[in-house]
Design a protein around this motif. Sequence first.
Motif, PDB file in Angstrom:
ATOM      1  N   THR A   1       0.841  -1.199   0.000  1.00 48.10           N
ATOM      2  CA  THR A   1       0.000   0.000   0.000  1.00 48.10           C
ATOM      3  C   THR A   1       0.879   1.252   0.000  1.00 48.10           C
ATOM      4  OG1 THR A   1      -0.040   0.041   2.403  1.00 48.10           O
ATOM      5  CG2 THR A   1      -1.892  -1.058   1.324  1.00 48.10           C
TER       6      THR A   1
ATOM      7  N   GLN B   1      -5.316   6.263   0.755  1.00 46.49           N
ATOM      8  CA  GLN B   1      -4.492   5.052   0.706  1.00 46.49           C
ATOM      9  C   GLN B   1      -4.837   4.297  -0.566  1.00 46.49           C
ATOM     10  OE1 GLN B   1      -3.017   2.692   4.033  1.00 46.49           O
ATOM     11  NE2 GLN B   1      -4.486   1.126   3.442  1.00 46.49           N
TER      12      GLN B   1
ATOM     13  N   ALA C   1      -4.005   0.600  -2.718  1.00 48.56           N
ATOM     14  CA  ALA C   1      -3.494  -0.766  -2.492  1.00 48.56           C
ATOM     15  C   ALA C   1      -3.176  -1.416  -3.830  1.00 48.56           C
ATOM     16  CB  ALA C   1      -4.546  -1.581  -1.744  1.00 48.56           C
TER      17      ALA C   1
ATOM     18  N   GLY D   1      -8.636   1.184  -2.850  1.00 50.47           N
ATOM     19  CA  GLY D   1      -8.110   2.182  -1.942  1.00 50.47           C
ATOM     20  C   GLY D   1      -9.215   2.830  -1.129  1.00 50.47           C
TER      21      GLY D   1
END
Length: 414
Positions: free
Chosen positions: A345, A357, A359, A368
């Motif tokens: 991540t 975030q 991923a 995310g």
Amino acid sequence: MSTSHLIIGDGIAGSSAAETIREEDPEADVTILTDEGEALYNRILIKEFAKGKLPEAPISIHEPEWYEERDIALELNTHVETVDTDEQVVHTHTGDSYEYDKLLIATGGTPTQLPVDNSDADGIHHFWTFEDARQIREHAEQSETGVVVGAGLLGIDLAAISAAQGLDAHYLMRGNCWWRYALSEEGAEIIHDALEEKGVKPVFNSGVDHFEVDDEGHVEAAVDPNGERFEAEWAGVAIGLDFNTEWLQGTGIERDNGVVVDEYMQTNVDNVYAAGDITQYYDTIFDEQAQNGSWGSAKEQGSIAGTNMVADDETDAFRWVSSYSITHFDFPFLSFGHPTIGDETAERKYSDTEWRQVAFKNGQLVGGVLIGDLSQQSAFKQIIREERQVADQKELLLEENVDLEKLESPPEAD
Ligand SMILES: Cc1cc2nc3c(=O)[nH]c(=O)nc-3n(C[C@H](O)[C@H](O)[C@H](O)COP(=O)(O)OP(=O)(O)OC[C@H]3O[C@@H](n4cnc5c(N)ncnc54)[C@H](O)[C@@H]3O)c2cc1C
């Protein structure tokens, strides 16, 4: 002769399949069986009803006339118990039978029970149906203290309901932050602060060891594994969903924590399809089986199943990047794709209420979480759909505005 289409479940997947079938085949027989006592309603909005903010009316999506106008037979309070895939017939709890040419299983999930003492006590609520929401609301209005268990997307709904209902509430979480499978502590801190601001106290490294009940069997308190006791006249539990397929045993339909389908929503058994939360579907973006619990994805799967059932062919394939938003706080929150399946991540905090975030799995963006600023969601969904290899370009993906032109990896699919 007209084709007989039988649909089990009148959630958004089943209902949108029925609508598509009727649009594409005016002659077809269409029947929906549901074990609920009411026609399709907006499951996403029942939390607002439980908060006390919405009356019942806007939550309903289809009145009985909607089915009549389309010549769709809707059987309420009808639980399907068994399916005979050789004879192409289903049997219900009342002993009635319904034959089919094409069958759609759109039965969704049911909330998992907390496996601790007294978890079925009066005053402890699980949350999936409108009827659950009515009980949650009525009971919260009569209570002063509450606990919520389950640090995920449904648990936070229950926390927001307890706050809106003015309960003195504790939110018991097993780990050190909310939705720890998708958020880091830094991202979750924004959510924790927002919960506190609403009057819900997060309690970390906690959970429920057992509930205490009074002489009448009504919940009084939750005791966590550390021995700490939290007063609770009201409790909300959301620790996951069960995808019950026991009733399909012996049918030959492949099951794996749900019903396994290909991208056309076909099971491995002739003339049997499945759509919505219940499916383990073939994800053509990641080339693997996947599961997804969201309204938009269930609606799309229902519609694709309907098209393929009428065509009796592999006409439409499911290819979808889902998203799920939460509206309980002053800032927006959105999860997209599959934020919990990544093998790496990248994240950044932009302000006290802005965080992102993303991923990755095998170099591809898989999902995310966006907090505070959702403006880049279309760009991220496009990157996922195009199957670009972007894990080595994290800095670009964390810029406030993601410039797709600057990404070095070419799209692999459209
Ligand atoms: C409180 C809450 C908030 C949510 N918020 C969001 C959100 O913000 N965004 C989002 O994208 N998603 C949200 N979701 C998830 C979303 O509602 C689901 O993904 C979606 O409703 C799934 O639709 P479905 O048709 O597959 O299943 P369901 O809606 O579960 O419908 C299945 C139906 O089948 C019936 N059934 C089951 N078994 C049988 C049987 N044997 N016989 C007859 N009938 C049967 C069930 O009673 C049910 O009516 C939320 C869900 C809840 C509960």
